[in-house]
Design a protein around this motif. Structure first.
Motif: not given
Length: 305
Positions: A8-9, A22-26, A53-58
């Motif tokens: 979560s973000g 600010d910016q975020f990405l999941i 296959q995987g997760h990106l958090l930014l």
């Protein structure tokens, strides 16, 4: 072995700033297949997805006058999304013999985003000098890769302790590392807000993209955040909240609530990914609240979830 992640973000303007830079990405990465024609009863142009296959958090924290910082962080995240979509095959080829090339690919993505922001500043002169930090984590069980530029952070939380996997690219941190400043003076130093390494900014050359990696364990958590959060919450507080919260969403809300309660002078962003152990009877099943709410505390509602 596959372990489910709870992600979560949330982001909040804070109590002082008028806009949120600010910016975020999941993002969850999956292999897919676009079916164009088939004798089976499938709709044409239907897309079939495999397992995650995987997760990106930014997390990205923009800087610049007026709305320039907001534009810089937006450009960085948008560019990363576009490039990741066109290079997602890299994220499914993580055998040991290509890991070095994969990490170089991630570093190059940040370099390209850096150039994208500089190019936009040439076209839009009013935004010249805008910049953004960027911290990105890619988790594909049990591996964790982090690429980073600026002073946004990534923490690995394990057994009730938080370890920062990134290094702040500030003049204050440089002074501490060179022996010119005591560590306890860093947080209050006037140089703690001066960044020497960001995407965009006033530089015209390459940026420094740092890479770190770790092997995940069941029970671990990952937390990415902007400096508007960690300036008010130390590592023990972060570990306690993320570890004891009932969910990643509850952890994000509590982290932001406390950062606002303790000052909220900057934008605040938190992204949390948790690999929870199987629940036991003694585990909390209600939303965790780290501290009693101060009646004088203004109501803050982070955006996200």
């Amino acid at each position: 072995m596959s372990v489910k992640i709870d992600c979560s973000g949330a982001t909040d303007t804070g109590r002082v700033r008028k806009n949120n830079q600010d910016q975020f990405l999941i993002a969850e990465l999956k292999k897919s297949m676009l079916v164009q024609a088939c004798s089976l009863p499938l709709e044409q142009q239907s897309r079939l997805f495999g397992n995650a296959q995987g997760h990106l958090l930014l997390v990205a924290d923009g800087m610049g006058g007026h709305a320039a910082g907001e534009r810089a962080s937006e450009l960085a995240v948008d560019y990363m999304i576009q490039r990741l979509l066109n290079s997602v095959h890299w994220f499914f080829r993580l055998e040991d013999d290509v890991e070095k090339d994969f990490l170089l690919h991630l570093q190059n993505l940040l370099q390209e985003a850096h150039q994208r922001i500089l190019d936009d500043g040439v076209v839009n002169v009013e935004n010249r000098g805008m910049g953004t930090t960027l911290t990105m984590a890619y988790a594909i069980w049990p591996r964790l890769y982090v690429v980073h530029a600026g002073d946004t952070r990534c923490y690995l939380i394990r057994d009730g302790q938080a370890e920062c996997m990134t290094r702040d690219h500030t003049l204050a941190r440089q002074l501490v590392e060179s022996g010119g400043m005591r560590p306890e003076e860093e947080a209050e130093s006037r140089w703690s807000n001066v960044l020497w390494n960001v995407l965009g900014g006033h530089g015209d050359g390459d940026i420094t993209v740092e890479v770190s990696k770790a092997t995940l364990q069941v029970g671990d958590a990952i937390m990415l955040c902007s400096d508007g959060l960690y300036r008010y919450l130390d590592e023990p507080a972060i570990a306690d909240i993320v570890s004891r919260a009932s969910s990643a969403a509850a952890a994000c809300d509590e982290l932001i609530r406390l950062a606002n309660l303790r000052g909220g002078e900057d934008n605040i962003t938190a992204v949390v990914g948790r690999y929870p152990r199987p629940l036991e009877a003694s585990d909390l099943d209600d939303d965790f609240v780290a501290a009693p709410r101060d009646p004088s505390d203004e109501d803050t509602k982070p955006q996200g979830g």
